[in-house]
Design an enzyme around this catalytic site. Structure first.
Site, PDB file in Angstrom:
ATOM      1  N   GLU A   5      39.889  15.165 -20.376  1.00 11.52           N
ATOM      2  CA  GLU A   5      39.650  14.211 -21.465  1.00 11.52           C
ATOM      3  C   GLU A   5      39.417  12.773 -21.004  1.00 11.52           C
ATOM      4  OE1 GLU A   5      42.103  16.142 -25.131  1.00 11.52           O
ATOM      5  OE2 GLU A   5      43.323  15.160 -23.608  1.00 11.52           O
TER       6      GLU A   5
HETATM    7  C1  TNX Z   1      44.838  18.194 -25.181  1.00  6.01           C
HETATM    8  S1  TNX Z   1      45.032  20.118 -23.041  1.00  6.01           S
HETATM    9  C2  TNX Z   1      45.346  17.615 -24.036  1.00  6.01           C
HETATM   10  C3  TNX Z   1      46.673  16.976 -24.088  1.00  6.01           C
HETATM   11  C4  TNX Z   1      47.282  17.044 -25.453  1.00  6.01           C
HETATM   12  C5  TNX Z   1      47.036  18.411 -26.040  1.00  6.01           C
HETATM   13  C6  TNX Z   1      47.692  18.644 -27.347  1.00  6.01           C
HETATM   14  C7  TNX Z   1      44.653  18.948 -22.220  1.00  6.01           C
HETATM   15  C8  TNX Z   1      44.208  19.253 -20.891  1.00  6.01           C
HETATM   16  N1  TNX Z   1      44.772  17.736 -22.791  1.00  6.01           N
HETATM   17  O1  TNX Z   1      46.587  15.645 -23.651  1.00  6.01           O
HETATM   18  O2  TNX Z   1      48.640  16.797 -25.353  1.00  6.01           O
HETATM   19  O3  TNX Z   1      45.636  18.575 -26.208  1.00  6.01           O
HETATM   20  O4  TNX Z   1      47.536  19.975 -27.768  1.00  6.01           O
END
Ligand code: TNX
Length: 473
Positions: free
Chosen positions: A286
């Site tokens: 992300e």
């Molecule tokens: C996505 S999963 C994220 C996390 C969040 C999560 C909540 C991922 C690699 N990154 O930063 O906590 O969703 O479900």
């Protein structure tokens, strides 16, 4: 007759009958038979079987033979609990350890069933992730999580140690991280952090239970807390206030400055130096402020930093396609971003995959729309969703030989206590653990075993979600 063993073994025969009472002699003889070649399994027998209901009598003639048989599959075992004569064989110490964990369930009520089984895991990497960055769980809670994970024959605990909201591991060369960015949690409540001594003790505690800890420092995004402590690593160099909230994707380190890369080097050096396992996780999810090209360039340099410090890296799936060091592990988590290239990456690059599809293995997702805890961006994940899936089928076009494991993830935007944690984790962790172990699929048998585990959780004061998909009565 059903066997309340989770994960279910690959094959077993359970002969009907009342079973004989468990005696102190059984437990002592088992531990003694394991001492020489499987000391951690022997310790587990003394620790995890000694408190089960059992008669104090020591009938003559209880014999336990426990031997190593390297011809069995890795981490595999056979068990034969005939009256008065137990036989255990295991491929290696881990196999003996998991056999003892199985016995702790099978013998939980103090009765020895007439049982034979043969068992081995489908995947070498069977993990649980705990986010202690959003909500801080300290060493005592982490040890309870390790115990729980090991009881379901999981062998990896991935600790998510840094995020926008907090930094949770002491880095001696960067003291401001824990001085300035550990005090709070996602909701402005009290935070905390692990000292390096805590971290080392936790790893030893885990390894005694055949669980390896994989530490994660998330880069180059999810880094607001680090930027509060060291503004010079930010793209704009500006000072920042601690972040309270649950947004994702807004932060990034400076992509090219020496200050930012010196920081990364210090952090990776500390992780590599103090981690007993082969892998450290360096995030990569992300980074929504970057172009794909910026991101790939960054991840390639980050992979080289890990390699320079002599450690292998795990990255979230976004890193697939970057030129990464051989042996890099990629953690698949979502189908909601571009995944068309992943099959090709699996074929052309020397990387392996761990399956954590959010719609199956994210223990932070709600069970039902009205469940008070959890998020729901991926799916509602009830116990059957967490149980009924295949890791290879879930990964887009990745060949089976590239899939090395399964990991259940608990993100902590919503839990605020250990009871909240177990409410989200139980009963889904046993479901994902069954997928990781590769147990033969049989939902009715699994649900009936879960009901038995539910009675044990109640007896142990562990709260859990009474999913309507299980008859708990
Ligand atoms: C996505 S999963 C994220 C996390 C969040 C999560 C909540 C991922 C690699 N990154 O930063 O906590 O969703 O479900």
């Amino acid at each position: 007759m059903t066997l309340p063993l989770i994960p279910a073994p690959q094959t077993f025969t359970l002969r009907a009958g009342p079973g004989e009472p468990l005696t102190a002699s059984h437990v002592d003889a088992l531990a003694d038979a394991l001492d020489t070649w499987a000391p951690r399994a022997a310790a587990a027998a003394r620790r995890d079987l000694a408190d089960l209901p059992r008669t104090a009598d020591r009938p003559a003639g209880v014999t336990v033979v426990a031997t190593q048989d390297p011809s069995l599959a890795e981490e595999g075992c056979t068990l034969d609990l005939a009256t008065g004569a137990w036989t255990l064989t295991a491929a290696d110490e881990a196999g003996a350890y998991w056999a003892v964990q199985s016995l702790a369930q099978v013998l939980r009520d103090g009765v020895v069933p007439d049982l034979q089984l043969s068992d081995a895991p489908a995947y070498p990497v069977r993990g649980m992730m705990l986010d202690i960055a959003r909500f801080y769980f300290g060493p005592d809670d982490i040890r309870r999580v390790i115990d729980l994970a090991a009881s379901y024959r999981l062998n990896q605990l991935h600790l998510h140690l840094s995020d926008d909201q907090g930094w949770r591991l002491e880095i001696p060369s960067r003291p401001l991280l824990t001085k300035m960015s550990a005090a709070q949690d996602v909701a402005g409540g009290q935070g905390g952090y692990l000292t390096l001594e805590d971290y080392e003790q936790l790893q030893r505690y885990a390894l005694d239970r055949h669980v390896v800890i994989v530490p994660e420092v998330d880069l180059p995004g999810h880094t607001h807390a680090a930027q509060v402590a060291y503004p010079e690593i930010s793209p704009d160099g500006a000072e920042r206030e601690p972040y309270i909230g649950t947004e994702v994707g807004f932060s990034s380190l400076h992509l090219t400055s020496d200050d930012a890369w010196d920081f990364v080097d210090d952090v990776v050096a500390t992780l590599a130096e103090h981690t007993l396992g082969e892998y450290v996780h360096l995030g990569g999810d992300e980074s929504l402020t970057l172009t794909r090209e910026q991101y790939v360039t960054y991840m390639e340099r980050l992979g080289a930093v890990a390699e320079k410090h002599g450690t292998k890296a795990v990255f979230w799936q976004e890193a697939a396609g970057a030129a990464l060091p051989p042996g890099t592990r990629l953690q698949y988590w979502t189908s909601q971003i571009e995944t068309d290239h992943i099959a090709q990456v699996a074929r052309d690059h020397d990387v392996t995959f761990v399956a954590s599809p959010a719609s199956r293995a994210y223990l932070d997702q709600k069970y039902t729309a009205d469940f008070p805890l959890g998020l729901a961006w991926a799916a509602l994940v009830d116990v059957r969703d967490a149980y009924d899936w295949d890791p290879v089928a879930e990964l887009p076009g990745v060949p089976a030989e590239s899939v090395v494991g399964v990991e259940a993830c608990l993100w902590t935007e919503t839990p605020r206590s250990f009871d909240d944690l177990t409410m989200l984790v139980l009963p889904r962790l046993p479901a994902v653990a069954s997928v990781a172990w590769g147990s033969p699929k049989d939902y009715p048998a699994f649900a009936s075993a879960l009901a038995q585990h539910g009675r044990w959780w109640d007896a142990d004061g562990i709260v859990f979600y009474r999913s309507e998909q299980v008859d708990w009565s």
